[in-house]
Motif scaffolding. Structure first.
Motif, PDB file in Angstrom:
ATOM      1  N   LYS A  68       0.767  -1.284  -0.007  1.00  0.00           N
ATOM      2  CA  LYS A  68       0.020  -0.076   0.159  1.00  0.00           C
ATOM      3  C   LYS A  68       0.921   1.236   0.010  1.00  0.00           C
ATOM      4  O   LYS A  68       0.660   2.155  -0.754  1.00  0.00           O
ATOM      5  CB  LYS A  68      -0.927  -0.191   1.262  1.00  0.00           C
ATOM      6  CG  LYS A  68      -1.679   1.176   1.395  1.00  0.00           C
ATOM      7  CD  LYS A  68      -2.614   0.978   2.505  1.00  0.00           C
ATOM      8  CE  LYS A  68      -3.880   2.196   2.327  1.00  0.00           C
ATOM      9  NZ  LYS A  68      -3.125   3.474   2.941  1.00  0.00           N
TER      10      LYS A  68
ATOM     11  N   LEU B  70      -1.718  -1.221  -4.945  1.00  0.00           N
ATOM     12  CA  LEU B  70      -2.893  -1.265  -4.316  1.00  0.00           C
ATOM     13  C   LEU B  70      -3.649  -2.682  -4.453  1.00  0.00           C
ATOM     14  O   LEU B  70      -3.970  -3.270  -3.387  1.00  0.00           O
ATOM     15  CB  LEU B  70      -3.965  -0.203  -4.633  1.00  0.00           C
ATOM     16  CG  LEU B  70      -3.837   1.088  -4.052  1.00  0.00           C
ATOM     17  CD1 LEU B  70      -4.840   2.037  -4.569  1.00  0.00           C
ATOM     18  CD2 LEU B  70      -3.541   1.240  -2.461  1.00  0.00           C
ATOM     19  N   GLN B  71      -3.328  -3.222  -5.736  1.00  0.00           N
ATOM     20  CA  GLN B  71      -4.039  -4.608  -5.790  1.00  0.00           C
ATOM     21  C   GLN B  71      -3.299  -5.734  -4.982  1.00  0.00           C
ATOM     22  O   GLN B  71      -3.805  -6.453  -4.622  1.00  0.00           O
ATOM     23  CB  GLN B  71      -3.778  -5.150  -7.427  1.00  0.00           C
ATOM     24  CG  GLN B  71      -4.435  -6.124  -7.768  1.00  0.00           C
ATOM     25  CD  GLN B  71      -6.130  -6.235  -7.353  1.00  0.00           C
ATOM     26  OE1 GLN B  71      -6.656  -5.174  -7.563  1.00  0.00           O
ATOM     27  NE2 GLN B  71      -6.490  -7.314  -6.655  1.00  0.00           N
TER      28      GLN B  71
ATOM     29  N   ALA C 139      -8.218   2.693  -2.966  1.00  0.00           N
ATOM     30  CA  ALA C 139      -8.725   2.207  -4.573  1.00  0.00           C
ATOM     31  C   ALA C 139      -9.925   2.523  -5.086  1.00  0.00           C
ATOM     32  O   ALA C 139     -10.160   2.286  -6.167  1.00  0.00           O
ATOM     33  CB  ALA C 139      -8.822   0.800  -4.501  1.00  0.00           C
TER      34      ALA C 139
END
Length: 228
Positions: free
Chosen positions: A150, A155-156, A186
């Motif tokens: 993060k 983010l994924q 996100a």
């Protein structure tokens, strides 16, 4: 008594420099006190062994009992230092423990957290990964790894690790909080709401989570729900 008096004194000292000095002294004395307690346990264990021998009972000796007690005390000291923001000493004590036992997941997790707070993200990820290798079911390690992703803007990958963490440990409050924050970043607000709600189902008294959830619901225009 001395440790207790120092604890009270910390709350009454006004100057930050003095407070920090006294707190460090408190940590050291607390560690020494824990060590003395550990030594007393060892003495009691030896007395029990002697009693068993005198009664002709079988004796099972555990290797490195004293070393284990010392390690536990040192890890507790490192945790206190970490919580006090004394990352340098916390890392030093953790590394001392890690050199003794590189499989201790508690030490690996704390090292991961220390490096994250110091923004040494590669090191943080390294120790989280080592913890996962030792225990693939360790939810906290996946959450720590998610924090690194993060922070890097991945983010994924962060979401994958947070979701895996809460699947492994369904009552992992910090995991849901981290997951919700990543979902907000996100742009997935509805899923973030669900993550906060799930955390509150496990602990309804979390004020910070209620506050974050309320603010998120307000941002979504769901004012009636935000008031609940």
């Amino acid at each position: 008594m001395l440790v207790a008096n120092l604890s009270v004194l910390i709350d009454t000292v006004e100057k930050d420099a003095c407070k920090n000095l006294i707190y460090r002294l408190y940590l050291v004395l607390r560690f020494l006190f824990d060590e003395m307690q550990g030594q007393q346990v060892t003495v009691n264990a030896q007395n029990q062994i002697n009693a068993n021998i005198s009664l002709g009972s079988p004796v099972i000796l555990k290797m490195n009992d004293t070393i284990t007690m010392s390690s536990v005390g040192l890890l507790e000291l490192a945790h206190r230092e970490y919580q006090a923001g004394d990352y340098e000493n916390a890392e030093r004590h953790c590394m001392q423990l890690w050199r003794q036992d590189q499989t201790n997941t508690g030490v690996l997790l704390l090292l991961s957290s220390i490096h994250f707070q110091c923004r040494r993200l590669d090191k943080s990820a390294q120790f989280s990964t080592l913890a996962i290798k030792q225990n693939p079911l360790l939810a906290e390690a996946y959450s720590n790894l998610g924090n690194v992703y993060k922070e890097r803007g991945q983010l994924q990958e962060a979401l994958e690790n947070y979701r895996h963490a809460v699947r492994l440990k369904p009552d992992f409050i910090d995991g849901y909080i981290n997951l919700a924050a990543a979902l907000v970043a996100a742009g997935d607000m509805e899923q973030a709401v669900q993550a906060y709600i799930t955390a509150l189902q496990y602990n309804p008294d979390l004020y910070c989570v209620r506050s974050d959830l309320g603010n998120l619901l307000k941002a979504l225009g769901r004012l009636d729900e935000a008031k609940e």
